[in-house]
Design a protein around this motif. Structure first.
Motif, PDB file in Angstrom:
ATOM      1  N   LYS A  15       4.142  11.600  -6.248  1.00 43.42           N
ATOM      2  CA  LYS A  15       5.542  11.993  -6.080  1.00 43.42           C
ATOM      3  C   LYS A  15       5.734  13.011  -4.971  1.00 43.42           C
ATOM      4  O   LYS A  15       6.806  13.098  -4.372  1.00 43.42           O
ATOM      5  N   SER A  16       4.690  13.816  -4.714  1.00 41.49           N
ATOM      6  CA  SER A  16       4.836  14.857  -3.694  1.00 41.49           C
ATOM      7  C   SER A  16       5.073  14.244  -2.313  1.00 41.49           C
ATOM      8  O   SER A  16       5.818  14.789  -1.505  1.00 41.49           O
ATOM      9  N   VAL A  28       0.832  -1.210   0.000  1.00 43.19           N
ATOM     10  CA  VAL A  28       0.000   0.000   0.000  1.00 43.19           C
ATOM     11  C   VAL A  28       0.863   1.255   0.000  1.00 43.19           C
ATOM     12  O   VAL A  28       0.639   2.184  -0.784  1.00 43.19           O
ATOM     13  N   ILE A  29       1.878   1.290   0.878  1.00 39.74           N
ATOM     14  CA  ILE A  29       2.755   2.459   0.960  1.00 39.74           C
ATOM     15  C   ILE A  29       3.541   2.632  -0.332  1.00 39.74           C
ATOM     16  O   ILE A  29       3.725   3.748  -0.835  1.00 39.74           O
ATOM     17  N   GLU A  30       3.987   1.517  -0.901  1.00 40.33           N
ATOM     18  CA  GLU A  30       4.722   1.585  -2.166  1.00 40.33           C
ATOM     19  C   GLU A  30       3.828   2.123  -3.278  1.00 40.33           C
ATOM     20  O   GLU A  30       4.260   2.922  -4.118  1.00 40.33           O
ATOM     21  N   ASP A  31       2.570   1.679  -3.287  1.00 42.13           N
ATOM     22  CA  ASP A  31       1.608   2.210  -4.273  1.00 42.13           C
ATOM     23  C   ASP A  31       1.511   3.724  -4.166  1.00 42.13           C
ATOM     24  O   ASP A  31       1.541   4.448  -5.171  1.00 42.13           O
ATOM     25  N   ILE A  32       1.380   4.212  -2.932  1.00 42.60           N
ATOM     26  CA  ILE A  32       1.219   5.653  -2.708  1.00 42.60           C
ATOM     27  C   ILE A  32       2.462   6.415  -3.153  1.00 42.60           C
ATOM     28  O   ILE A  32       2.369   7.429  -3.856  1.00 42.60           O
ATOM     29  N   TYR A  53      -1.983  11.066   1.537  1.00 41.90           N
ATOM     30  CA  TYR A  53      -2.454  10.617   0.225  1.00 41.90           C
ATOM     31  C   TYR A  53      -3.924  10.954   0.045  1.00 41.90           C
ATOM     32  O   TYR A  53      -4.337  11.452  -1.006  1.00 41.90           O
ATOM     33  N   TYR A  54      -4.737  10.696   1.082  1.00 39.37           N
ATOM     34  CA  TYR A  54      -6.156  11.018   0.974  1.00 39.37           C
ATOM     35  C   TYR A  54      -6.355  12.516   0.845  1.00 39.37           C
ATOM     36  O   TYR A  54      -7.193  12.966   0.060  1.00 39.37           O
ATOM     37  N   PHE A  69      -5.537  13.491  -2.650  1.00 38.77           N
ATOM     38  CA  PHE A  69      -6.585  12.953  -3.524  1.00 38.77           C
ATOM     39  C   PHE A  69      -7.861  13.784  -3.399  1.00 38.77           C
ATOM     40  O   PHE A  69      -8.501  14.136  -4.394  1.00 38.77           O
ATOM     41  N   LYS A  70      -8.223  14.137  -2.169  1.00 36.91           N
ATOM     42  CA  LYS A  70      -9.415  14.938  -1.915  1.00 36.91           C
ATOM     43  C   LYS A  70      -9.292  16.304  -2.565  1.00 36.91           C
ATOM     44  O   LYS A  70     -10.257  16.846  -3.104  1.00 36.91           O
ATOM     45  N   GLU A  71      -8.091  16.865  -2.542  1.00 37.69           N
ATOM     46  CA  GLU A  71      -7.855  18.189  -3.124  1.00 37.69           C
ATOM     47  C   GLU A  71      -8.089  18.153  -4.633  1.00 37.69           C
ATOM     48  O   GLU A  71      -8.613  19.109  -5.217  1.00 37.69           O
ATOM     49  N   LEU A  72      -7.708  17.035  -5.258  1.00 46.30           N
ATOM     50  CA  LEU A  72      -7.889  16.901  -6.703  1.00 46.30           C
ATOM     51  C   LEU A  72      -9.313  16.533  -7.062  1.00 46.30           C
ATOM     52  O   LEU A  72      -9.770  16.805  -8.176  1.00 46.30           O
ATOM     53  N   SER A  73     -10.025  15.886  -6.154  1.00 43.02           N
ATOM     54  CA  SER A  73     -11.389  15.421  -6.417  1.00 43.02           C
ATOM     55  C   SER A  73     -12.371  16.412  -5.816  1.00 43.02           C
ATOM     56  O   SER A  73     -12.776  16.286  -4.666  1.00 43.02           O
ATOM     57  N   ALA A  74     -12.728  17.415  -6.615  1.00 40.79           N
ATOM     58  CA  ALA A  74     -13.516  18.544  -6.100  1.00 40.79           C
ATOM     59  C   ALA A  74     -14.811  18.101  -5.432  1.00 40.79           C
ATOM     60  O   ALA A  74     -15.231  18.674  -4.424  1.00 40.79           O
ATOM     61  N   PHE A  75     -15.469  17.044  -5.943  1.00 41.44           N
ATOM     62  CA  PHE A  75     -16.776  16.688  -5.408  1.00 41.44           C
ATOM     63  C   PHE A  75     -16.703  16.157  -3.974  1.00 41.44           C
ATOM     64  O   PHE A  75     -17.685  16.183  -3.247  1.00 41.44           O
ATOM     65  N   LEU A  76     -15.489  15.678  -3.556  1.00 39.60           N
ATOM     66  CA  LEU A  76     -15.357  15.201  -2.188  1.00 39.60           C
ATOM     67  C   LEU A  76     -15.453  16.344  -1.182  1.00 39.60           C
ATOM     68  O   LEU A  76     -15.676  16.133   0.006  1.00 39.60           O
ATOM     69  N   LYS A  77     -15.258  17.570  -1.679  1.00 38.34           N
ATOM     70  CA  LYS A  77     -15.320  18.729  -0.784  1.00 38.34           C
ATOM     71  C   LYS A  77     -16.685  19.409  -0.823  1.00 38.34           C
ATOM     72  O   LYS A  77     -16.912  20.378  -0.108  1.00 38.34           O
TER      73      LYS A  77
END
Length: 343
Positions: A18-19, A9-13, A132-133, A136-144
């Motif tokens: 990259k950030s 999981v950590i390797e996936d992230i 990571y979440y 991801f949340k920042e990029l996925s506007a609808f989650l906000k």
């Protein structure tokens, strides 16, 4: 087994974002380029991550456990394999920096790794998962997207206001005719704007194409309520544009909540719906008072019922055929948005 899963999981992230890796390594993310992941050598050993950073290679060995000494020989072996590939012109000939990531290490471990020209770095599993979440949340506007409460209990209350508005009636005159405050009428116009019936330019509203179609479909059987055809036009818009606004998203979230809870019980008790709906949209932190939660959930459940997505009977909620169709489209659109947000 848990250790292996956690490392995966950590390797996936780290390979996806990259950030986060750059933050762990304390380097500039724009200079990081992934060369290989799970690189398998002829001896069947597999290195975790290989990056190009500026003009150097970063050989990264990830362990979701505290440091142990066998890691030193392991990463040294990987380094020898990379040097061999360099000699065969199969890998860029440049300096190889050995990096080991672990969840904990003692002072002497850092010293011993330093003697082997290995950079030992501690990382926090929870911090990486959380970051990571957040990214991801920042990029996925609808989650906000979070619902607001405009004090409009039913969508049908918009009809007479919009009809008067379409005739060019001033807000003051609409207030007088409907015997409502300017705040109430403005709230109705705001809700109409958020379901696609009005568009706003500065402080001025005008009917959208959908708004004009809804007005045109009036069969005049009721001056106070939208007709079935008018509600169908609005429900089609909400179904096809779930992320258009806070209201369209919240209406579809009502349907989604009923669908999710239906896996455990059916029909859905309204109290269970209200609790899950409020928490799933993150409103338990802002609608802190029980009355605020009651009112907020009540309004959006009303909207979903008026649009034919759910049916309330004896304080229980049922999905309608239109609701089931809408939730399938909603889940598809949501999945597409999630996938696109990661590109």
């Amino acid at each position: 087994m848990i250790e292996i899963v956690t490392e995966k999981v950590i390797e996936d992230i780290l390979s996806i974002d990259k950030s986060i890796l750059a933050n762990v390594l304390s380097v500039n993310q724009s200079d990081l380029s992934l060369i290989a992941r799970q690189k398998k050598f002829d001896n069947n050993r597999i290195l975790d991550l290989l990056y190009l950073y500026q003009n150097e290679l970063l050989l990264i060995e990830l362990k979701a456990v505290p440091f142990y000494y066998d890691i030193i020989s392991q990463i040294n072996d990987y380094c020898k394999e990379l040097v061999l590939l360099q000699s065969q012109s199969k890998l860029i000939k440049t300096k190889i920096n050995k990096i080991v990531l672990v969840t904990d290490a003692k002072k002497e471990h850092f010293a011993d790794c330093g003697k082997e020209q290995i950079k030992l770095i501690k990382f926090d599993v929870e911090e990486i998962l959380f970051k990571y979440y957040q990214n991801f949340k920042e990029l996925s506007a609808f989650l906000k997207i979070q619902p607001g409460n405009w004090g409009v209990t039913r969508l049908y209350l918009l009809k007479n206001t919009l009809t008067l508005f379409n005739k060019g009636t001033s807000l003051e005159e609409i207030c007088r005719i409907e015997k409502r405050s300017i705040k109430t009428i403005r709230n109705r116009l705001a809700v109409a704007n958020l379901i696609g019936l009005l568009e706003k330019n500065k402080d001025e509203y005008s009917l959208t194409k959908l708004g004009k179609e809804v007005i045109a479909f009036d069969n005049f059987t009721s001056s106070e309520r939208f007709s079935v055809e008018q509600f169908n036009l609005i429900s089609d818009f909400v179904k096809d544009n779930p992320f258009f606004s806070q209201i369209t998203f919240s209406i579809m979230s009502v349907v989604d909540t009923v669908f999710i809870l239906s896996k455990a019980e059916y029909p859905i008790k309204y109290d269970n719906f209200q609790d899950f709906f409020v928490r799933s949209l993150g409103k338990d932190k802002t609608w802190t008072k029980p009355q605020a939660q009651l009112t907020g959930a009540y309004h959006f459940a009303n909207y979903a019922e008026e649009l034919g997505f759910i049916q309330k009977v004896n304080n229980q909620l049922f999905l309608t055929p239109k609701g089931i169709q809408a939730i399938l489209i909603f889940q598809l659109n949501r999945s597409i948005k999630l996938i696109n947000s990661r590109k």
